[in-house]
Design an enzyme around this catalytic site. Structure first.
Site, PDB file in Angstrom:
ATOM      1  N   CYS A 102     -19.303 -41.626  -1.132  1.00  0.00           N
ATOM      2  CA  CYS A 102     -20.442 -42.525  -0.919  1.00  0.00           C
ATOM      3  C   CYS A 102     -20.647 -43.424  -2.136  1.00  0.00           C
ATOM      4  CB  CYS A 102     -21.699 -41.713  -0.646  1.00  0.00           C
ATOM      5  SG  CYS A 102     -23.166 -42.737  -0.344  1.00  0.00           S
ATOM      6  N   HIS A 109     -29.967 -42.644  -0.224  1.00  0.00           N
ATOM      7  CA  HIS A 109     -28.675 -42.174   0.290  1.00  0.00           C
ATOM      8  C   HIS A 109     -28.631 -42.224   1.812  1.00  0.00           C
ATOM      9  CE1 HIS A 109     -25.130 -39.771   1.054  1.00  0.00           C
ATOM     10  NE2 HIS A 109     -25.877 -39.087   1.920  1.00  0.00           N
ATOM     11  N   CYS A 168     -23.486 -45.249  -2.617  1.00  0.00           N
ATOM     12  CA  CYS A 168     -24.910 -45.552  -2.822  1.00  0.00           C
ATOM     13  C   CYS A 168     -25.323 -45.288  -4.267  1.00  0.00           C
ATOM     14  CB  CYS A 168     -25.771 -44.747  -1.848  1.00  0.00           C
ATOM     15  SG  CYS A 168     -26.043 -43.024  -2.303  1.00  0.00           S
TER      16      CYS A 168
END
Length: 369
Positions: free
Chosen positions: A304, A335, A306
């Site tokens: 991820c 998130h 983020c």
């Protein structure tokens, strides 16, 4: 029409579509997930943070803003865009779902709905005309027609009368419009009944709306019933208008909704569960309060991109929850929303490059193991 949908690509084996939605505040890619900002804010996040994670359209709720601070005050502030300093798209729910969730504290009549405020118990009234004016005060790019949301389960006779009322109210919403610079979507109802869904879809599609929403789903029915309703509803909707499934926000339902030809989704789910410690990941969900994360110094999800995953560990986030620090809510909200927005971007790319079937198969191979 002020809102225009442009079809870019369609999967050859399913109804999945990739398109562009042209609005007064920009052109946005579909399929899309729209974060919910019920009271003119997406909980715990700033407009800049939403922009950085790629949010395109956010929702405001007419029912809550009608009660506080009042839509006329927001109009004085320059509409919702000026009031909350959001420069991209805004869609406002008419308040229908909230009103019909009030149970015994509201009374439905042909002229509209009488109810008591959840804030002070005062008597209030919403109708197609009132909801339309309120949304014009809010200045949203897309207003929703005022409808009657049918609960699940509901008997056939009630569903039929309610569906017919939704059509009459939709016609009144169109007549009540005074702003040609903003769009409006109609809402298909019909409960879980195939003939009523067809009737509602044909009636709403025949009216001069800028797009069509499918309401009355994700209200407690099993997922297989929701998917079945979508399958026999979407064929009756215009190909050249955006299709919006209201109140859906988990990856499995987003994927299956897109598979059946839906372009737009919204839900409070990703922000609500974040406040309870739940992080959304490609295999399902993680409870960040669990003790097993106490010494886990990896991010929520390795791949991820983020802000949360690039800067903080599971151990730190668990500590924040256990210490009841508000930063925990913010970090997991960031998130969760980034996860869903990226999920929709990846899905769109797979439709355009012809690999949607593989994308779907890979998702189900990993999700909720």
């Amino acid at each position: 029409m002020v809102i225009n949908y442009e079809l870019i690509a369609q999967d050859s084996k399913t109804g999945a579509r990739a398109g562009l939605l042209h609005t007064p505040h920009g052109t946005f890619t579909t399929p899309m997930f729209m974060p919910v900002g019920t009271r003119a804010t997406v909980k715990t996040l700033s407009p800049d943070e939403l922009t950085m994670m790629g949010a395109q359209i956010i929702l405001g709720n007419t029912y809550h803003l009608f009660l506080r601070p009042g839509t006329e005050l927001i109009k004085e502030a320059g509409g919702l865009h000026g009031f909350m300093n959001w420069k991209k798209g805004i869609l406002t729910d008419s308040g229908g779902f909230q009103v019909f969730s009030l149970g015994n504290t509201r009374t439905i009549k042909e002229e509209g709905v009488y109810f008591r405020s959840i804030l002070d118990g005062s008597k209030q009234f919403l109708s197609p005309e009132v909801a339309t004016k309120a949304q014009e005060d809010l200045g949203s790019d897309i207003a929703m027609a005022f409808d009657e949301c049918i609960p699940y389960p509901a008997d056939y006779n009630y569903a039929k009368k309610s569906t017919e009322r939704t059509t009459r109210w939709a016609e009144r919403c169109i007549k009540a419009r005074t702003r040609s610079d903003r769009g409006m979507f109609g809402i298909v109802q019909g409960g879980m009944y195939k003939d009523l869904r067809k009737q509602s879809a044909l009636e709403i599609a025949s009216l001069p709306f800028d797009g069509i929403a499918i309401g009355g789903l994700s209200v407690g029915e099993p997922h297989d019933i929701m998917y079945e309703v979508l399958e026999y509803t979407t064929p009756y909707l215009p190909v050249n208008k955006a299709r919006y499934l209201m109140g859906v926000g988990t990856p499995d339902c987003l994927l299956e909704g897109v598979t059946r030809g839906i372009d737009m989704f919204d839900c409070v789910f990703p922000t609500r569960v974040a406040r309870n410690g739940m992080a959304m990941v490609h295999t399902g969900r993680m409870n960040m309060k669990n003790k097993k994360y106490e010494k886990d110094f990896s991010p929520i999800e390795e791949e991820c991109q983020c802000y949360t995953c690039k800067n903080f560990t599971r151990a730190y986030i668990r500590h924040l929850y256990k210490a009841e620090e508000l930063l925990a809510f913010r970090l997991v909200t960031i998130h969760n929303l980034f996860f869903l927005l990226q999920f929709m971007r990846d899905m769109r790319a797979s439709i355009i490059n012809g690999s949607f079937t593989v994308f779907r198969e890979n998702f189900w191979a990993e999700y909720a193991k």
